[in-house]
Design a protein around this motif. Structure first.
Motif, PDB file in Angstrom:
ATOM      1  N   ILE A   1      -3.977 -12.285  -3.491  1.00  0.00           N
ATOM      2  CA  ILE A   1      -3.417 -13.034  -4.615  1.00  0.00           C
ATOM      3  C   ILE A   1      -4.520 -13.749  -5.392  1.00  0.00           C
ATOM      4  N   ASP A   2      -5.460 -14.349  -4.686  1.00  0.00           N
ATOM      5  CA  ASP A   2      -6.583 -15.024  -5.358  1.00  0.00           C
ATOM      6  C   ASP A   2      -7.401 -14.030  -6.175  1.00  0.00           C
ATOM      7  N   ASN A   3      -7.653 -12.863  -5.608  1.00  0.00           N
ATOM      8  CA  ASN A   3      -8.437 -11.841  -6.294  1.00  0.00           C
ATOM      9  C   ASN A   3      -7.710 -11.320  -7.533  1.00  0.00           C
ATOM     10  N   MET A   4      -6.418 -11.031  -7.384  1.00  0.00           N
ATOM     11  CA  MET A   4      -5.643 -10.533  -8.525  1.00  0.00           C
ATOM     12  C   MET A   4      -5.526 -11.594  -9.614  1.00  0.00           C
ATOM     13  N   SER A   5      -5.355 -12.840  -9.229  1.00  0.00           N
ATOM     14  CA  SER A   5      -5.244 -13.924 -10.211  1.00  0.00           C
ATOM     15  C   SER A   5      -6.542 -14.093 -11.000  1.00  0.00           C
ATOM     16  N   MET A   6      -7.669 -13.898 -10.324  1.00  0.00           N
ATOM     17  CA  MET A   6      -8.964 -14.031 -10.974  1.00  0.00           C
ATOM     18  C   MET A   6      -9.217 -12.877 -11.944  1.00  0.00           C
TER      19      MET A   6
ATOM     20  N   ASN B   1      -2.909   0.558  -3.677  1.00  0.00           N
ATOM     21  CA  ASN B   1      -2.027  -0.603  -3.627  1.00  0.00           C
ATOM     22  C   ASN B   1      -1.172  -0.615  -4.889  1.00  0.00           C
ATOM     23  N   LEU B   2       0.136  -0.598  -4.697  1.00  0.00           N
ATOM     24  CA  LEU B   2       1.043  -0.472  -5.831  1.00  0.00           C
ATOM     25  C   LEU B   2       0.899  -1.628  -6.814  1.00  0.00           C
ATOM     26  N   ILE B   3       0.797  -2.856  -6.309  1.00  0.00           N
ATOM     27  CA  ILE B   3       0.671  -4.015  -7.194  1.00  0.00           C
ATOM     28  C   ILE B   3      -0.607  -3.918  -8.006  1.00  0.00           C
ATOM     29  N   ARG B   4      -1.703  -3.589  -7.344  1.00  0.00           N
ATOM     30  CA  ARG B   4      -2.973  -3.496  -8.060  1.00  0.00           C
ATOM     31  C   ARG B   4      -2.946  -2.379  -9.108  1.00  0.00           C
TER      32      ARG B   4
ATOM     33  N   LEU C   1      -0.433  -1.234 -10.765  1.00  0.00           N
ATOM     34  CA  LEU C   1       0.397  -1.607 -11.908  1.00  0.00           C
ATOM     35  C   LEU C   1      -0.385  -2.404 -12.944  1.00  0.00           C
ATOM     36  N   PHE C   2      -1.435  -3.075 -12.494  1.00  0.00           N
ATOM     37  CA  PHE C   2      -2.239  -3.896 -13.412  1.00  0.00           C
ATOM     38  C   PHE C   2      -3.525  -3.209 -13.852  1.00  0.00           C
ATOM     39  N   THR C   3      -3.951  -2.178 -13.139  1.00  0.00           N
ATOM     40  CA  THR C   3      -5.250  -1.581 -13.438  1.00  0.00           C
ATOM     41  C   THR C   3      -5.173  -0.199 -14.081  1.00  0.00           C
ATOM     42  N   ARG C   4      -4.101   0.528 -13.833  1.00  0.00           N
ATOM     43  CA  ARG C   4      -4.020   1.895 -14.366  1.00  0.00           C
ATOM     44  C   ARG C   4      -3.273   1.893 -15.694  1.00  0.00           C
ATOM     45  N   LYS C   5      -3.943   2.329 -16.733  1.00  0.00           N
ATOM     46  CA  LYS C   5      -3.353   2.311 -18.071  1.00  0.00           C
ATOM     47  C   LYS C   5      -2.132   3.219 -18.158  1.00  0.00           C
ATOM     48  N   GLU C   6      -2.110   4.288 -17.336  1.00  0.00           N
ATOM     49  CA  GLU C   6      -0.952   5.192 -17.351  1.00  0.00           C
ATOM     50  C   GLU C   6       0.313   4.452 -16.948  1.00  0.00           C
ATOM     51  N   LEU C   7       0.202   3.539 -15.966  1.00  0.00           N
ATOM     52  CA  LEU C   7       1.368   2.800 -15.496  1.00  0.00           C
ATOM     53  C   LEU C   7       1.721   1.655 -16.442  1.00  0.00           C
ATOM     54  N   LYS C   8       0.714   1.045 -17.057  1.00  0.00           N
ATOM     55  CA  LYS C   8       0.980  -0.052 -17.974  1.00  0.00           C
ATOM     56  C   LYS C   8       1.676   0.430 -19.241  1.00  0.00           C
ATOM     57  N   SER C   9       1.407   1.666 -19.625  1.00  0.00           N
ATOM     58  CA  SER C   9       2.033   2.203 -20.843  1.00  0.00           C
ATOM     59  C   SER C   9       3.320   2.960 -20.549  1.00  0.00           C
ATOM     60  N   LEU C  10       3.593   3.203 -19.280  1.00  0.00           N
ATOM     61  CA  LEU C  10       4.764   4.015 -18.912  1.00  0.00           C
ATOM     62  C   LEU C  10       6.074   3.276 -19.135  1.00  0.00           C
ATOM     63  N   ALA C  11       6.196   2.071 -18.584  1.00  0.00           N
ATOM     64  CA  ALA C  11       7.446   1.324 -18.683  1.00  0.00           C
ATOM     65  C   ALA C  11       7.581   0.676 -20.049  1.00  0.00           C
ATOM     66  N   VAL C  12       8.760   0.832 -20.671  1.00  0.00           N
ATOM     67  CA  VAL C  12       8.998   0.204 -21.967  1.00  0.00           C
ATOM     68  C   VAL C  12       8.924  -1.307 -21.832  1.00  0.00           C
ATOM     69  N   ASN C  13       9.536  -1.842 -20.787  1.00  0.00           N
ATOM     70  CA  ASN C  13       9.434  -3.275 -20.497  1.00  0.00           C
ATOM     71  C   ASN C  13       8.590  -3.431 -19.238  1.00  0.00           C
ATOM     72  N   TRP C  14       7.284  -3.412 -19.405  1.00  0.00           N
ATOM     73  CA  TRP C  14       6.359  -3.430 -18.266  1.00  0.00           C
ATOM     74  C   TRP C  14       6.514  -4.701 -17.431  1.00  0.00           C
ATOM     75  N   GLU C  15       6.690  -5.847 -18.072  1.00  0.00           N
ATOM     76  CA  GLU C  15       6.809  -7.097 -17.323  1.00  0.00           C
ATOM     77  C   GLU C  15       8.047  -7.090 -16.430  1.00  0.00           C
TER      78      GLU C  15
ATOM     79  N   GLN D   1       0.858  -1.185   0.000  1.00  0.00           N
ATOM     80  CA  GLN D   1       0.000   0.000   0.000  1.00  0.00           C
ATOM     81  C   GLN D   1       0.900   1.243   0.000  1.00  0.00           C
ATOM     82  N   ILE D   2       0.593   2.190  -0.831  1.00  0.00           N
ATOM     83  CA  ILE D   2       1.394   3.409  -0.925  1.00  0.00           C
ATOM     84  C   ILE D   2       1.010   4.338   0.220  1.00  0.00           C
ATOM     85  N   VAL D   3       1.966   4.635   1.084  1.00  0.00           N
ATOM     86  CA  VAL D   3       1.707   5.487   2.247  1.00  0.00           C
ATOM     87  C   VAL D   3       2.448   6.811   2.174  1.00  0.00           C
ATOM     88  N   GLY D   4       3.290   6.993   1.164  1.00  0.00           N
ATOM     89  CA  GLY D   4       4.003   8.257   1.011  1.00  0.00           C
ATOM     90  C   GLY D   4       4.642   8.351  -0.365  1.00  0.00           C
TER      91      GLY D   4
END
Length: 277
Positions: free
Chosen positions: A203-208, A157-160, A162-176, A133-136
């Motif tokens: 983890i179960d929720n993100m995997s689903m 939540n940083l992990i969530r 990274l998978f849900t926000r299109k700005e972050l998915k398109s930001l990194a050249v090598n996202w994976e 969770q991002i706290v600062g």
């Protein structure tokens, strides 16, 4: 995490690590009857000096007695890193079972950490807790990534993200590559807090919801401080290159400071100075 879940996590990790060791490198013939990659269970047992039956039970997630000495032998046979060894010990021995109660989850960072964030003018920096969770964060992070202030606290939540926000998915050249580094850190916490049911639910929720998450999570990387060189394609600043340094913040709470330092010799810092004014 229940006993069953803990055993399943250990079983999955051992299988993954066994599968990436080539028979030749371990001194075994390739043979013609190998149907799966990596070493066989009996070969790991031989290298570790334990019976095949015992190792099979361990890898199957059975509830058996395990000692630190035997785990050392298994870890050596599987060529585990120090972080991976700790992960296996946590799962197999349940050594940190009481940490869930002892450790504090903070929603506010200390004044000293706030001062550090502010001082990192042109180095995007983010502070996360053991749940990622991002706290600062600082102003540079808000510019390069997202203005996290606009995201409700419970959704930071940083992990969530990274998978849900299109700005972050398109930001990194090598996202994976970018995501794997954070998942490797996340797995450290997952193994450390084996009694915290939050991790299994998350983890179960993100995997689903995100098949990409499940695929990357199953790669089973474990690293407290991955060395990551990241290239971003920012919507305003264009190409930006950073070295990511991840540091654990000392204290009663599990906080982590992730700092993105501009790569020397690039135009990254100059762009930050220009666009942030």
């Amino acid at each position: 995490m229940s006993e069953e879940t803990r055993h399943e996590a250990l079983s999955s990790f051992l299988r993954k690590k066994r599968a990436v060791i080539s028979p030749q490198s371990a001194g075994f013939p390739i043979g013609v009857r190998r149907r799966t990659p990596g070493l066989r269970r009996e070969e790991i047992a031989q290298l570790a000096g334990v019976s095949t039956t015992w190792y099979t039970w361990l890898e199957q997630g059975r509830d058996i007695k395990v000692s630190s000495a035997v785990l050392d032998s298994i870890a050596s046979a599987l060529r585990l890193t120090e972080d991976e060894r700790t992960y296996v010990y946590n799962l197999a021995l349940d050594v940190n079972a009481k940490l869930v109660q002892k450790k504090t989850v903070l929603t506010e960072i200390s004044p000293s950490v706030k001062t550090i964030l502010k001082a990192l003018n042109y180095c995007p920096a983010v502070v996360t807790d053991r749940y990622c969770q991002i706290v600062g964060w600082n102003r540079a992070a808000a510019y390069v990534f997202l203005d996290f202030k606009e995201i409700p606290m419970e959704q930071r939540n940083l992990i969530r993200l990274l998978f849900t926000r299109k700005e972050l998915k398109s930001l990194a050249v090598n996202w994976e590559h970018f995501v794997r580094g954070f998942l490797a850190i996340f797995r450290v916490y997952y193994g450390r807090y084996v009694e915290d049911e939050w991790y299994k639910r998350f983890i179960d929720n993100m995997s689903m919801l995100h098949p990409e998450f499940q695929s990357l999570w199953m790669q089973s990387e474990v690293n407290t401080a991955p060395d990551v060189l990241i290239e971003f394609r920012h919507s305003k600043a264009g190409k930006m290159e950073f070295n990511l340094t991840s540091l654990e913040v000392q204290g009663d709470a599990d906080l982590r400071l992730s700092v993105y330092t501009p790569v020397p010799g690039t135009t990254t810092e100059g762009k930050l100075r220009e666009f942030m004014h």
